[in-house]
Design a protein around this motif. Structure first.
Motif, short mmCIF file in Angstrom:
data_model
loop_
_atom_site.label_atom_id
_atom_site.label_comp_id
_atom_site.label_asym_id
_atom_site.label_seq_id
_atom_site.Cartn_x
_atom_site.Cartn_y
_atom_site.Cartn_z
N GLU A 1 0.83 -1.20 0.00
CA GLU A 1 0.00 0.00 0.00
C GLU A 1 0.87 1.26 0.00
OE1 GLU A 1 -2.72 1.92 3.37
OE2 GLU A 1 -3.39 -0.07 2.74
N ARG A 2 1.92 1.28 0.81
CA ARG A 2 2.83 2.43 0.84
C ARG A 2 3.53 2.61 -0.50
NH1 ARG A 2 4.43 0.25 5.90
NH2 ARG A 2 6.31 -0.51 4.90
N LEU A 3 3.96 1.51 -1.09
CA LEU A 3 4.63 1.57 -2.39
C LEU A 3 3.68 2.10 -3.46
CD1 LEU A 3 7.22 0.93 -3.92
CD2 LEU A 3 6.35 -1.37 -4.27
N SER A 4 2.45 1.63 -3.44
CA SER A 4 1.45 2.09 -4.40
C SER A 4 1.20 3.58 -4.22
CB SER A 4 0.16 1.30 -4.20
OG SER A 4 -0.84 1.78 -5.06
N GLU A 5 1.12 4.03 -2.98
CA GLU A 5 0.90 5.45 -2.71
C GLU A 5 2.08 6.29 -3.21
OE1 GLU A 5 -1.03 8.89 -1.35
OE2 GLU A 5 -1.75 6.87 -1.77
N ARG A 6 3.29 5.81 -3.00
CA ARG A 6 4.48 6.51 -3.49
C ARG A 6 4.47 6.61 -5.02
NH1 ARG A 6 9.24 3.91 0.20
NH2 ARG A 6 8.66 4.94 2.14
N ARG A 7 4.12 5.52 -5.66
CA ARG A 7 4.06 5.52 -7.13
C ARG A 7 3.01 6.52 -7.62
NH1 ARG A 7 4.28 -0.93 -8.25
NH2 ARG A 7 6.53 -1.15 -8.04
N ARG A 8 1.85 6.54 -6.94
CA ARG A 8 0.79 7.46 -7.32
C ARG A 8 1.26 8.91 -7.17
NH1 ARG A 8 -3.08 10.51 -5.30
NH2 ARG A 8 -2.61 10.03 -3.13
N LEU A 9 1.88 9.22 -6.03
CA LEU A 9 2.37 10.58 -5.79
C LEU A 9 3.48 10.96 -6.78
CD1 LEU A 9 2.41 10.68 -1.89
CD2 LEU A 9 0.78 11.80 -3.45
N PHE A 10 4.34 10.00 -7.11
CA PHE A 10 5.41 10.28 -8.06
C PHE A 10 4.84 10.58 -9.45
CE2 PHE A 10 8.63 8.83 -11.14
CZ PHE A 10 9.68 9.65 -10.76
N SER A 11 3.83 9.79 -9.86
CA SER A 11 3.23 10.02 -11.17
C SER A 11 2.48 11.35 -11.22
CB SER A 11 2.31 8.87 -11.56
OG SER A 11 1.17 8.85 -10.72
N ILE A 12 1.90 11.77 -10.11
CA ILE A 12 1.23 13.07 -10.06
C ILE A 12 2.28 14.18 -10.19
CG2 ILE A 12 -0.01 14.67 -8.55
CD1 ILE A 12 -1.53 12.26 -7.45
N GLY A 13 3.41 14.01 -9.55
CA GLY A 13 4.46 15.01 -9.59
C GLY A 13 5.08 15.17 -10.96
N ARG A 14 5.09 14.13 -11.74
CA ARG A 14 5.70 14.19 -13.09
C ARG A 14 4.76 14.84 -14.09
NH1 ARG A 14 8.43 9.05 -15.15
NH2 ARG A 14 9.99 10.48 -15.91
N SER A 15 3.47 14.88 -13.80
CA SER A 15 2.51 15.42 -14.77
C SER A 15 2.60 16.91 -14.90
CB SER A 15 1.07 15.08 -14.34
OG SER A 15 0.92 13.70 -14.25
#
Length: 88
Positions: free
Chosen positions: A74-88
């Motif tokens: 769950e933490r890893l998924s959240e990090r991936r989600r936040l990282f993808s938001i930051g790249r947009s």
């Protein structure tokens, strides 16, 4: 014909059982206490004695591990989600 049975006091039966456990323990190279615990565990697993079976114990041990793995995912998924938001 009937077969006669002999009644033994509980203490005499217990002494004989202990002597038998000791002799088997010596032959197998373990202590009588260990052998007694194995017999008790087999009785519990076989349903002849009340208690928590080995399968139930293993399942209860696995639950905290599974919970940790799920939280990690769950933490890893959240990090991936936040990282993808930051790249947009």
């Amino acid at each position: 014909m009937t077969r006669s049975t002999r009644c033994y006091p509980r203490s005499q039966i217990a002494r004989r059982a202990d002597a038998l456990l000791k002799s088997i323990a010596v032959m197998t190279g373990c202590t009588p206490r260990t052998l007694r615990k194995w017999v008790q565990r087999a009785d519990i697993d076989g349903g002849q004695r009340p208690g928590q079976t080995s399968a139930e114990s293993e399942e209860l041990k696995a639950l905290p591990r599974e919970r940790r793995e799920l939280k990690r995912a769950e933490r890893l998924s959240e990090r991936r989600r936040l990282f993808s938001i930051g790249r947009s």
